[in-house]
Design an enzyme around this catalytic site. Structure first.
Site, PDB file in Angstrom:
ATOM      1  CD  GLU A  13      14.980-101.057 -23.882  1.00 24.65           C
ATOM      2  OE1 GLU A  13      13.852-101.229 -23.171  1.00 24.65           O
ATOM      3  OE2 GLU A  13      15.590-102.105 -24.433  1.00 24.65           O
ATOM      4  CB  THR A  59       7.020-106.079 -29.717  1.00 20.01           C
ATOM      5  OG1 THR A  59       7.898-106.929 -29.157  1.00 20.01           O
ATOM      6  CG2 THR A  59       5.883-106.440 -30.362  1.00 20.01           C
ATOM      7  CB  SER A  69       0.181-102.543 -38.180  1.00 21.82           C
ATOM      8  OG  SER A  69       0.415-103.793 -38.115  1.00 21.82           O
ATOM      9  CG  HIS A 106      -5.960-103.281 -32.559  1.00 18.97           C
ATOM     10  ND1 HIS A 106      -6.348-103.984 -33.900  1.00 18.97           N
ATOM     11  CD2 HIS A 106      -4.676-103.489 -32.348  1.00 18.97           C
ATOM     12  CE1 HIS A 106      -5.033-104.440 -34.320  1.00 18.97           C
ATOM     13  NE2 HIS A 106      -4.217-104.020 -33.557  1.00 18.97           N
TER      14      HIS A 106
HETATM   15  C1  LIG Z   1       4.059-107.079 -36.668  1.00 15.97           C
HETATM   16  C2  LIG Z   1       3.228-106.459 -35.309  1.00 15.97           C
HETATM   17  C3  LIG Z   1       2.112-105.276 -35.598  1.00 15.97           C
HETATM   18  C4  LIG Z   1       1.687-104.862 -34.605  1.00 15.97           C
HETATM   19  N1  LIG Z   1       0.686-103.858 -34.737  1.00 15.97           N
HETATM   20  C5  LIG Z   1      -0.137-103.252 -33.727  1.00 15.97           C
HETATM   21  C6  LIG Z   1      -1.132-102.363 -34.034  1.00 15.97           C
HETATM   22  O1  LIG Z   1      -1.182-101.851 -35.378  1.00 15.97           O
HETATM   23  N2  LIG Z   1      -1.662-101.776 -32.880  1.00 15.97           N
HETATM   24  C7  LIG Z   1      -1.624-102.365 -31.730  1.00 15.97           C
HETATM   25  O2  LIG Z   1      -2.180-101.639 -30.930  1.00 15.97           O
HETATM   26  N3  LIG Z   1      -0.709-103.274 -31.495  1.00 15.97           N
HETATM   27  C8  LIG Z   1       0.158-103.589 -32.590  1.00 15.97           C
HETATM   28  N4  LIG Z   1       1.077-104.814 -32.183  1.00 15.97           N
HETATM   29  C9  LIG Z   1       1.374-105.181 -30.730  1.00 15.97           C
HETATM   30  C10 LIG Z   1       2.038-104.000 -30.011  1.00 15.97           C
HETATM   31  O3  LIG Z   1       3.009-103.556 -31.049  1.00 15.97           O
HETATM   32  C11 LIG Z   1       2.679-104.704 -28.781  1.00 15.97           C
HETATM   33  O4  LIG Z   1       1.490-104.990 -28.006  1.00 15.97           O
HETATM   34  C12 LIG Z   1       3.338-103.885 -27.906  1.00 15.97           C
HETATM   35  O5  LIG Z   1       4.486-103.062 -28.936  1.00 15.97           O
HETATM   36  C13 LIG Z   1       3.917-104.349 -26.812  1.00 15.97           C
HETATM   37  O6  LIG Z   1       4.861-103.268 -26.112  1.00 15.97           O
HETATM   38  P1  LIG Z   1       5.744-103.885 -24.963  1.00 15.97           P
HETATM   39  O7  LIG Z   1       6.174-102.661 -24.222  1.00 15.97           O
HETATM   40  O8  LIG Z   1       5.004-104.886 -23.989  1.00 15.97           O
HETATM   41  O9  LIG Z   1       6.881-104.709 -25.568  1.00 15.97           O
HETATM   42  P2  LIG Z   1       8.097-104.038 -26.238  1.00 15.97           P
HETATM   43  O10 LIG Z   1       8.055-103.104 -27.251  1.00 15.97           O
HETATM   44  O11 LIG Z   1       8.883-105.473 -26.875  1.00 15.97           O
HETATM   45  O12 LIG Z   1       9.057-103.594 -25.130  1.00 15.97           O
HETATM   46  C14 LIG Z   1       9.758-104.432 -24.100  1.00 15.97           C
HETATM   47  C15 LIG Z   1      11.186-103.915 -23.914  1.00 15.97           C
HETATM   48  O13 LIG Z   1      11.704-104.602 -22.972  1.00 15.97           O
HETATM   49  C16 LIG Z   1      13.158-104.482 -23.077  1.00 15.97           C
HETATM   50  N5  LIG Z   1      13.493-105.437 -22.249  1.00 15.97           N
HETATM   51  C17 LIG Z   1      13.193-106.802 -22.239  1.00 15.97           C
HETATM   52  N6  LIG Z   1      13.843-107.405 -21.548  1.00 15.97           N
HETATM   53  C18 LIG Z   1      14.883-106.591 -20.744  1.00 15.97           C
HETATM   54  C19 LIG Z   1      15.515-106.675 -19.493  1.00 15.97           C
HETATM   55  N7  LIG Z   1      15.882-108.138 -18.929  1.00 15.97           N
HETATM   56  N8  LIG Z   1      16.357-105.462 -19.154  1.00 15.97           N
HETATM   57  C20 LIG Z   1      16.115-104.420 -19.891  1.00 15.97           C
HETATM   58  N9  LIG Z   1      15.283-104.350 -20.742  1.00 15.97           N
HETATM   59  C21 LIG Z   1      14.437-105.234 -21.547  1.00 15.97           C
HETATM   60  C22 LIG Z   1      13.199-104.731 -24.602  1.00 15.97           C
HETATM   61  O14 LIG Z   1      14.369-104.269 -24.837  1.00 15.97           O
HETATM   62  C23 LIG Z   1      11.880-103.623 -25.072  1.00 15.97           C
HETATM   63  O15 LIG Z   1      12.445-102.379 -25.449  1.00 15.97           O
HETATM   64  C24 LIG Z   1       1.857-105.088 -33.234  1.00 15.97           C
HETATM   65  C25 LIG Z   1       3.023-106.341 -33.057  1.00 15.97           C
HETATM   66  C26 LIG Z   1       3.580-106.778 -34.120  1.00 15.97           C
HETATM   67  C27 LIG Z   1       4.627-107.735 -33.679  1.00 15.97           C
END
Ligand SMILES: Cc1cc2nc3c(=O)[nH]c(=O)nc-3n(C[C@H](O)[C@H](O)[C@H](O)COP(=O)(O)OP(=O)(O)OC[C@H]3O[C@@H](n4cnc5c(N)ncnc54)[C@H](O)[C@@H]3O)c2cc1C
Length: 98
Positions: free
Chosen positions: A34, A43, A48, A52
């Site tokens: 990370e 993200t 929220s 879903h």
């Molecule tokens: C405003 C908002 C409200 C939402 N509400 C909902 C909801 O109510 N219900 C729902 O189901 N979904 C919701 N979503 C969608 C949901 O939050 C996302 O789909 C989900 O959190 C994505 O998770 P992720 O692990 O893919 O991405 P992230 O949480 O962005 O995780 C990616 C991680 O990778 C790390 N990273 C990136 N590049 C590198 C690298 N090169 N080296 C090391 N680490 C790296 C980042 O730092 C981060 O910690 C919402 C999104 C938003 C923006």
């Protein structure tokens, strides 16, 4: 620290962490890299908190299929591990999705 690595996962958001939990069942040395100082700072911390139901996705799309499947899996996970949650049902106000 071991020199042997089975799997590396880049990113400790909700997706990276759940993949790590799953692949660590079959692999011993699983590492999550990370870029931030700890997990869930991007993200995944903006959610929220809605579980879903998939009703806005095109019928028969993978997004709808996985959303419906994930919906029941998430409720089951919360119940199994005593994680607080509410089944609020669906509300709809004119001009606004909730
Ligand atoms: C405003 C908002 C409200 C939402 N509400 C909902 C909801 O109510 N219900 C729902 O189901 N979904 C919701 N979503 C969608 C949901 O939050 C996302 O789909 C989900 O959190 C994505 O998770 P992720 O692990 O893919 O991405 P992230 O949480 O962005 O995780 C990616 C991680 O990778 C790390 N990273 C990136 N590049 C590198 C690298 N090169 N080296 C090391 N680490 C790296 C980042 O730092 C981060 O910690 C919402 C999104 C938003 C923006």
């Amino acid at each position: 620290m071991t020199n042997e690595i089975d799997v590396i996962i880049i990113g400790a958001g909700v997706v990276g962490l759940v993949v790590a939990a799953e692949v660590s069942r079959a692999n011993k040395n699983v590492f999550v890299f990370e870029k931030n100082r700890t997990f869930g700072l991007e993200t995944s911390s903006r959610s929220s908190e809605v579980i879903h139901a998939g009703m806005y996705y095109p019928a028969d799309s993978l997004k709808a299929k996985f959303c419906v499947q994930g919906n029941s899996l998430l409720y089951a996970f919360c119940e199994k591990y005593n994680i607080d949650h509410k089944r609020l049902g669906k509300t709809y106000r004119r001009g606004r999705r909730e």
